[in-house]
Enzyme design. Structure first.
Site, PDB file in Angstrom:
ATOM      1  CB  SER A 162      29.530 -39.052  63.553  1.00 26.25           C
ATOM      2  OG  SER A 162      30.791 -38.929  64.224  1.00 26.25           O
ATOM      3  CE  LYS A 163      25.613 -46.031  64.655  1.00 27.63           C
ATOM      4  NZ  LYS A 163      25.512 -44.821  62.918  1.00 27.63           N
TER       5      LYS A 163
END
Ligand code: GLU
Ligand code: ZN
Length: 488
Positions: free
Chosen positions: A253-254
């Site tokens: 994820s980010k």
């Protein structure tokens, strides 16, 4: 059996590594088996749909050089390939299940569904519809209709028994039917299908043979198997791909860094590197080979080399691949890729002169080894096109020397400039080494002030090559400027 596979994104955000990995595996699998690769746009969730996301999808795959055989932009025998243009098809199929008693109309209000949800949460019960409308009488149905309530259509999940999804990678996944989402909506009251209905109907009608997709879709697969059975269809062959994790074992994820291909592209990664690295997320050819071109993968990809274990996305490894593919480029090719980056970063003007472009090309051998991403070129080459930005005098002073020593080093270096342009790298180095010995300093301490004077930075391309590209005159004036900075 002929292989027909699809990538079925919902355009709600930028194309991310996981989605692109699914698309690539489908594409390679189709090519390796002389099959067809289909792009289908799953845009039934109109609230989350975005035009920008759709454009990003097209841009990303154009950049990667991946083409589908059938899709919204090129048509095909099963058009349209956009779900929002297929509403009538889903409606017809929902009606068919309704007529056969395999689905039913539900008139429950949002308020009622909310109430059930709240009660379930309060009692720590699994969330889900309570099947209230599954057994409405004809009179009750007529009454709700008369009130003008638009029903949704729900699927009758069998109350007993179990369902098995066969997965070529994961094996059989069995679910008791009582554990399957109780009677999911197939058709919403606005006439739009849900993901479940549209996805199953399209995979069948488009004659999809294999479904290769992310493991996050495993939970809904048994329900889909039930839907296939209700329609009297055989499900495609399932193959759920291993998860992609960050280095901490959490889903990528980010938090871990860039996750969209657009970000990697903007950061100066090459499509070859992205394709090569992403293809190794959960797949391998053997236990040693690492480099694969698109055309290699179009021949070599097989499902039996997929790995069940989650793949870890290693940013360093991608950098390593990118460096490799940068070094594989000829100077001309690399210059062509670097020029737009230099323009974007203001190192070059929008319409550079021919001499400036020639200089970029000449600089390629100098920076090729040092580039991790194309964007590194701006920092490495800026000194060729502009005076170094202001820097503090201390930048010029190596640890082992003081300001006076640094000034002396610059003076001696200036004296060696004449004729440097015609000397080889080794000769230049010998010359400076001799001078360093004479001064009783290390070669590095002699060169460091010069490097900062010439490039404005302690990290630069190889110094003698840089000086040669910049020219003796400019080098001399930068050294003089540095010397006067030190004497202040
Ligand atoms: N539209 C779904 C997605 O966004 C498709 C899932 C599937 O491949 O079945 O990924
Ligand atoms: Zn209901």
């Amino acid at each position: 059996m002929s292989v027909r596979v699809r990538y079925a994104p919902s355009p709600t955000g930028l194309q991310h590594i996981g989605g692109v990995r699914s698309a690539l595996f489908n594409y390679f699998f189709a090519r390796a088996n002389r099959g067809a690769f289909v792009l289908r746009i799953e845009d039934t969730d109109q609230g989350r749909y975005s035009d920008e996301a759709l454009q990003d999808l097209y841009d990303t795959f154009a950049w990667l050089g991946v083409r589908w055989d059938e899709g919204p932009d090129c048509g095909g025998p099963f058009a349209p390939y956009v779900q929002s243009a297929r509403s009538a098809i889903y409606r017809e199929h929902a009606m068919r299940l309704l007529a056969e008693g395999k689905a039913y109309e539900c008139f429950c209000s949002e308020a009622r569904l909310d109430r059930i949800r709240r009660i379930q949460t309060a009692n720590k019960m699994a969330p889900g519809y309570d099947r209230h409308c599954r057994s409405l009488s004809a009179a009750e149905i007529a009454e709700s209709r008369a009130e003008g309530i638009k029903p949704v259509i729900r699927f009758k999940v069998p109350l007993e028994g179990g369902t098995t999804m066969h997965d070529v990678l994961l094996g059989d996944i069995e679910r008791k039917n009582e554990d399957i989402n109780p009677d999911p909506v197939l058709l919403k009251s606005d006439g739009f299908p849900t993901y479940h209905l549209a996805n199953v109907v399209d995979d069948h009608l488009m004659e999809i043979s294999h479904i290769l997709r992310a493991q996050e879709w495993v939970p809904s697969a048994p329900l889909h198997v039930l839907l296939y059975e209700s329609f009297g269809w055989t499900p495609p062959i399932y193959c759920h791909l291993p998860m992609v994790m960050g280095s901490d074992g959490q889903k990528l994820s980010k938090r871990h860094g860039s996750t969209s291909v657009r970000e990697f592209r903007d950061a100066g990664y090459l499509p070859e590197a992205v394709i090569n690295y992403v293809s190794l997320l959960g797949w391998s050819y053997d236990d040693t080979r690492e480099f694969f071109s698109t055309s290699d993968l179009e021949r070599l990809f097989t499902l039996d080399r997929l790995n069940k274990a989650p793949a870890v996305f290693d940013y360093k490894k991608l950098d390593w691949f990118n460096g490799h593919y940068i070094r594989m480029k000829s100077d001309e090719e690399l210059a062509e890729l670097v020029v737009p980056v230099l323009k974007r970063d203001g190192v070059l003007a929008e319409n550079p002169q021919a001499s400036e472009l020639a200089l970029v090309r000449e600089a390629m051998p100098l920076i090729k080894e040092r580039m991790r991403v194309l964007n590194d070129a701006s920092g490495l080459l800026r000194f060729l096109f502009a005076e170094p930005a202001e820097y503090p005098a201390e930048e010029l002073v190596p640890k082992k020397l003081d300001a006076k020593g640094a000034r002396a080093a610059l003076g001696e270096a200036a004296g060696l400039l004449e004729g440097l342009a015609s000397r080889s790298e080794e000769e230049a180095e010998r010359l400076f080494r001799g001078k360093a010995d004479e001064m009783g300093v290390k070669l590095g301490d002699l060169l460091m002030p010069v490097r900062v004077a010439v490039t404005g930075s302690r990290v630069s391309p190889p110094l003698f090559g840089s000086i040669r590209l910049l020219g003796i005159e400019k080098t001399r004036s930068r050294i003089e400027r540095a010397m006067s900075l030190l004497s202040k």
